[in-house]
Write a protein that holds these residues in place. Sequence first.
Motif: not given
Length: 726
Positions: A43-68
């Motif tokens: 859930r922690a990884a998923h929340t970080i990814k989702g919140s980063a997506g709201l701000f358009g932080l694609d480099h964070i989203v793509s990295f966390v997505h693999v970990a998730e």
Amino acid sequence: MSLDDAMQTFIIECRELLESMEAALLSAEEAPASEEAINAIFRAAHTIKGSAGLFGLDHIVSFVHVAESVLDKVRNNEIPLDPPLVALMLQVCDHIGLLVSYLEQLKEPDNDLLEGSAILQAGLSIYLSDTPPPSASTLPVEHEAPYESEGGTPVETDNWHLSLRFNQDVLRNGMDPLSFIRYLGTLGKVVSIITLTDTLPPLDAMDPETCYLGFEISFSSNADKAEIESVFDFVREGSLIHILPPRSKISEYIELIQSMPADDMRLGELLIKCGTLTRQELEDGLASQRQVESPDQAKPIGEVLIEQNVVQPVVVAAALDKQKAVKDVKTAEASLIRVDANKLDQLINLVGELIIASSGASLIAQKEALPHLLESTSTISRLVETIRDSALSLRMVPIGGTFSKFKRVVRDVSAELGKDIQLEISGEETELDKTVVEKIGDPLTHLVRNSMDHGIEPADVRVARGKPVVGTLKLDAYHDSGNIIIEVSDDGGGLNKDKIFAKAVERGLIKPDQILSENEIYNLIFEPGFSTADAVSNLSGRGVGMDVVRRNIEALRGTVEIRSVLGEGATMRIRLPLTLAIIDGFLVEVGDSSYVVPLDMVIECIELPVTQAGHNAENDADFINLRGEVLPYLRLRKHFEITGEPPRRENVVVVQFGDRKMGIVVDQLMGELQTVIKPLGKVLNKIRGIGGFTILGNGRVALIVDVPSMMQEAEHAANAQISDAS
């Protein structure tokens, strides 16, 4: 340019989530992780990814997505959360923290940062390749019971199951049931059809315009439930239509429910949002719920929907668990509010000014001797004291958060040193000022690393000494006489006095014939450039660190003491004030000067015996008999070189710091007062015996006595007298 409030909140929440994620991973390394802990990490990884997506932080989203994705496999029992994966996930946490730091500093990700992301993603991808798809055996036990349709056909395949009972007048209304079944083919593939004839009447009683047949259909499609249901919109009235999802969809529904944002949704809304229930099915269920004679007899909507065979019990259970979790979070959030630290500091400063103004009003009231004015100022003083305590409590935070960070430090450093070391933490609920917590982190890190490097021996040495192979490092915190004590202790080899003394002589810090007490020898390790390490390493040997520790602790008006037993271990004891802003003080006067002694260190006040008054005025220290106890004392008049004759009657303020006592000789005792501590400037902050100043109600300045340094002065003077006498 500055980050807006929303981005600041995102950064703060990311760091909190990373801390909880790291703590759960470290626990999983020591013992098998529970299902709840694994879900918390995911859930922690998923929340970080989702919140980063709201701000358009694609480099964070793509990295966390693999970990998730890897954590999702762990959650589904497809891969174990073993030590190598824990180590990799800890590196992932560090890298996410680095990505967030770049964001906070308004820096664009550079090539090194992106390369680090790529390397970690490659490591994570190993866990995603060549793995079998989830099987039924990986699902929770409660999911394994087959669901039965209205016609009794079990639903345990990866196909949708449609149970259709058309309105008997469907043909009479110009609708062909088979045309709807054929239309299903546009959304997927009709795998099989079972025609039910249980309602067929005898041949002579059949009506050719009445539909008597039912159908059980196995349907393979990627369409969602609402889309499939829309096929039958024109024949819904009077028909019984149940659409059961594929077995694989059930775990997907549950995952969607768990990953939904913490919104306060009703059960039906949750089920609709995850796709297991349609709006029409909910309305039908609510209509059925309202048909009971008494509202008290109405069943919960979840039970109604299960009875109508439109949702599965496990999905309803997951939705109810989500509701409870959201409610718990909302309750916690309702009792907490995030406040800007600068606003809190401003409040404390204003409370300090209020204390000074209140003190001034009290002095005027005492001078005028008006009963009503005295009563009013007394009430104001009590209220101000209550406000002070409340304001200071807002800044008090548990030290457990700081202690928890050392789990990772101990893990990494012990691996680097090749030692097996366990960390024991106690007293994590002990509270102290937020400012102190923020500034004590670095000194504690130095002490922890020093204990692991110098203190705890290698495994072979420990075995030879009859000790357990695993070394123990302890962190403890507790309150003592208005101070907080933080102890860093280990069960290592302890400090070697002879080696320290020899090294100090070699460095020219002391003379070979100099006589030092045990504590004075131990304190030599805090001298700049001092080190007993035989070799320089990444952790020690350069003589940098311990002097910084003492300097940082003294900057917080604290002290550090060393207790050691050779061969058994050592303890570094840090004593700090609970707060750096406002304290209760005891006002004294010497000549025309005023001084404040911290009230929590004052034990009692006595009159200096007449035989001692003015005696040995040329010496800083002397002794009195305090009910059979030899008590050294120090004269403030002599220490601060105050001119003029002392009064015939002098007083001794008996103070205690730790397990040491001493007396401070003053002219007059003025009583207690609330003291707002203000720091000395750079020119005066090196004066020994002074820890700051405060402004009195009459506008005069009073210096705050630094009791620990005074005690050191008294001990040095006493030792000198003993040495001279011998």
